[in-house]
Motif scaffolding. Structure first.
Motif, PDB file in Angstrom:
ATOM      1  N   UNK A   1       0.878 -23.935  33.511  1.00 20.83           N
ATOM      2  CA  UNK A   1       2.085 -23.753  32.717  1.00 20.83           C
ATOM      3  C   UNK A   1       1.756 -22.910  31.491  1.00 20.83           C
ATOM      4  N   UNK A   2       2.787 -22.349  30.815  1.00 15.86           N
ATOM      5  CA  UNK A   2       2.522 -21.599  29.580  1.00 15.86           C
ATOM      6  C   UNK A   2       1.734 -22.412  28.552  1.00 15.86           C
ATOM      7  N   UNK A   3       2.019 -23.717  28.485  1.00 13.13           N
ATOM      8  CA  UNK A   3       1.283 -24.555  27.529  1.00 13.13           C
ATOM      9  C   UNK A   3      -0.196 -24.630  27.904  1.00 13.13           C
ATOM     10  N   UNK A   4      -0.478 -24.719  29.209  1.00 13.97           N
ATOM     11  CA  UNK A   4      -1.872 -24.759  29.666  1.00 13.97           C
ATOM     12  C   UNK A   4      -2.586 -23.463  29.331  1.00 13.97           C
ATOM     13  N   UNK A   5      -1.929 -22.341  29.576  1.00 17.43           N
ATOM     14  CA  UNK A   5      -2.519 -21.043  29.282  1.00 17.43           C
ATOM     15  C   UNK A   5      -2.786 -20.897  27.791  1.00 17.43           C
ATOM     16  N   UNK A   6      -1.856 -21.338  26.970  1.00 16.29           N
ATOM     17  CA  UNK A   6      -2.033 -21.272  25.516  1.00 16.29           C
ATOM     18  C   UNK A   6      -3.240 -22.083  25.082  1.00 16.29           C
ATOM     19  N   UNK A   7      -3.398 -23.276  25.666  1.00 20.90           N
ATOM     20  CA  UNK A   7      -4.577 -24.102  25.333  1.00 20.90           C
ATOM     21  C   UNK A   7      -5.861 -23.399  25.744  1.00 20.90           C
ATOM     22  N   UNK A   8      -5.842 -22.735  26.907  1.00 22.65           N
ATOM     23  CA  UNK A   8      -7.038 -22.039  27.365  1.00 22.65           C
ATOM     24  C   UNK A   8      -7.406 -20.886  26.443  1.00 22.65           C
ATOM     25  N   UNK A   9      -6.427 -20.086  26.054  1.00 21.79           N
ATOM     26  CA  UNK A   9      -6.725 -18.961  25.181  1.00 21.79           C
ATOM     27  C   UNK A   9      -7.246 -19.440  23.833  1.00 21.79           C
ATOM     28  N   UNK A  10      -6.702 -20.533  23.338  1.00 23.18           N
ATOM     29  CA  UNK A  10      -7.206 -21.110  22.084  1.00 23.18           C
ATOM     30  C   UNK A  10      -8.647 -21.572  22.244  1.00 23.18           C
ATOM     31  N   UNK A  11      -8.947 -22.209  23.372  1.00 22.02           N
ATOM     32  CA  UNK A  11     -10.305 -22.680  23.635  1.00 22.02           C
ATOM     33  C   UNK A  11     -11.267 -21.508  23.748  1.00 22.02           C
ATOM     34  N   UNK A  12     -10.832 -20.420  24.385  1.00 24.38           N
ATOM     35  CA  UNK A  12     -11.713 -19.268  24.550  1.00 24.38           C
ATOM     36  C   UNK A  12     -12.005 -18.589  23.214  1.00 24.38           C
ATOM     37  N   UNK A  13     -11.028 -18.585  22.325  1.00 22.46           N
ATOM     38  CA  UNK A  13     -11.300 -18.050  20.987  1.00 22.46           C
ATOM     39  C   UNK A  13     -12.339 -18.907  20.280  1.00 22.46           C
ATOM     40  N   UNK A  14     -12.237 -20.215  20.469  1.00 24.50           N
ATOM     41  CA  UNK A  14     -13.227 -21.118  19.867  1.00 24.50           C
ATOM     42  C   UNK A  14     -14.598 -20.891  20.491  1.00 24.50           C
ATOM     43  N   UNK A  15     -14.642 -20.657  21.807  1.00 26.86           N
ATOM     44  CA  UNK A  15     -15.909 -20.381  22.491  1.00 26.86           C
ATOM     45  C   UNK A  15     -16.547 -19.113  21.944  1.00 26.86           C
TER      46      UNK A  15
END
Length: 417
Positions: free
Chosen positions: A143-157
């Motif tokens: 879902x869009x919410x899942x994708x948003x969480x992933x992109x946030x996590x990747x920025x943190x990575x």
């Protein structure tokens, strides 16, 4: 499994061929999980309690879960293991964990490679679901919410990667290049500064990646100073394009490192100073230089090139002769490493796919998110990088062993003596 087939050959869940592929994926995954559990139980078959009963046995199945793969969403029932063994070091009960399907896994790692590409193509999070539905046959779990969480996590990575300690990583060789990608970055003339290295065991590793302005000396100096601050040791040899501000920065931060100019970039620069009619012969003459059997033969080939082209095209010859020392530095290292040290190909080949799959984006998005997407793509590619040839010789290079004509002639102990 029975499926209802419509007159057009489709099924309620898509086309028949997609259904077959998903069913095949489900069966292969189930068989792999069964084999993994059986191997684990067989390995610990001798572990028994005081009454002679096995400590490790099968215990049915976990609840079914849907896992998104490149073949689509497949339902999986993972075997369950009852493991009563005690971990000697911690005194706690052991727990079986599948390497194929880790606990709570809901998607294949390959999906993590697809999402950054879609982002760099300019898709917003709301566009991911229909795009992935066409690619995967299902939008489950994306879902869009899942994708948003992933992109946030990747920025943190990416942020964590850029702050990690480098004191324990000894990079003997490094490649540097500025990669120009048409993606969202802080400035219109920004590029991605990339630093890759070879550790003492011969493995390649991404060292640093940041956006910089026009590959300027100051941008490179900022990156190198940050690496030095985090404990990076000076490399023995650095490889890069002659036009980079990297060399000025390297001389400031790691003055003891030797320089090797990239032959791919140099060949292009020399040929650009020649008419098209002369370029095929000149290209062959340049290849004779960097493919020579040793430095002596390479210098003779340089002289032959200057003799053949100097009268009519002195500027082209000057581009070569001005950088001879930096172009032939690789001859002082193991012959097995020459193919790796002549060019910045390790960086270029990694970013070739990224270049092809990015384009100008007009949607909303941040530079940090775009750079994080590129980082995740490179991180994924890094798992497939091969070690350099003769990796055992890299440690000798760091130990200041001497090589002549590509062969070891003096071991470090002799140098110390």
């Amino acid at each position: 499994m029975l499926s209802v087939i419509n007159a057009d050959g489709s099924t309620p869940n898509g086309s028949l061929i997609d259904e077959i592929v998903r069913e095949g994926a489900r069966r292969m995954l189930a068989a792999a999980l069964e084999a993994e559990v059986n191997a684990y139980i067989a390995e610990l078959a001798d572990h028994r309690d005081d009454q002679g009963r096995r400590l490790v046995v099968r215990n049915g199945y976990h609840q079914p879960r849907s896992v998104t793969t490149a073949a689509g969403a497949v339902e999986v029932k993972a075997p369950r293991v009852n493991d009563k063994c005690i971990e000697e070091t911690t005194g706690e009960r052991k727990r079986f964990s599948s390497a194929i399907l880790p606990p709570w896994a809901r998607k294949s790692p390959k999906i993590s490679e697809v999402l950054p590409l879609l982002y760099l193509h300019g898709l917003s999070s709301g566009d991911f679901v229909p795009a992935l539905e066409q690619f995967l046959g299902s939008s489950a779990g994306l879902s869009p919410a899942t994708v948003t969480r992933l992109t946030t996590q990747w920025q943190a990575d990416h942020k964590t990667f850029g702050e990690r300690d480098l004191a324990g990583s000894d990079y003997v060789y490094v490649w540097a290049d500025g990669i120009h990608l048409r993606i969202r970055l802080a400035e219109a003339k920004s590029c991605v500064l990339v630093l890759m290295g070879v550790r003492a065991d011969g493995t390649k590793e991404l060292i640093a990646m940041a956006d910089g302005y026009r590959e300027s000396a100051e941008s490179w100096a900022d990156l190198l100073r940050d690496c030095a601050r985090r404990g990076m040791r000076a490399p023995v040899l650095a490889v890069g394009d002659g036009e980079l501000g990297f060399w000025k920065a390297l001389a400031e931060v790691f003055p003891e490192a030797r320089h090797q100019r990239c032959w791919v970039h140099k060949t292009a620069n020399v040929l650009n100073a020649l008419p098209k009619s002369a370029q095929p012969g000149a290209r062959k003459a340049l290849q004779d230089i960097y493919n020579a059997e040793d430095r002596e033969h390479a210098l003779k080939a340089v002289t032959a090139f200057a003799h053949a082209y100097g009268a009519k095209w002195p500027k082209a010859v000057k581009k070569l002769t001005d950088d001879v020392e930096e172009l032939l530095a690789f001859y002082d290292f193991p012959a097995e490493h020459w193919i790796h040290l002549r060019t910045t190909n390790p960086i270029e080949s990694t970013f070739a796919t990224v270049r092809l799959r990015t384009k100008v984006t007009r949607g909303a998005g941040s530079a940090a998110a775009a750079l994080a997407m590129v980082f995740k793509l490179v991180e994924s590619a890094q798992a497939r990088w091969r070690a350099v040839n003769a990796p055992h010789l890299v440690a000798l290079v760091r130990a200041a062993a001497r090589f002549e004509r590509g062969r070891l002639v003096e071991r470090p102990e002799a140098v110390a003596a």
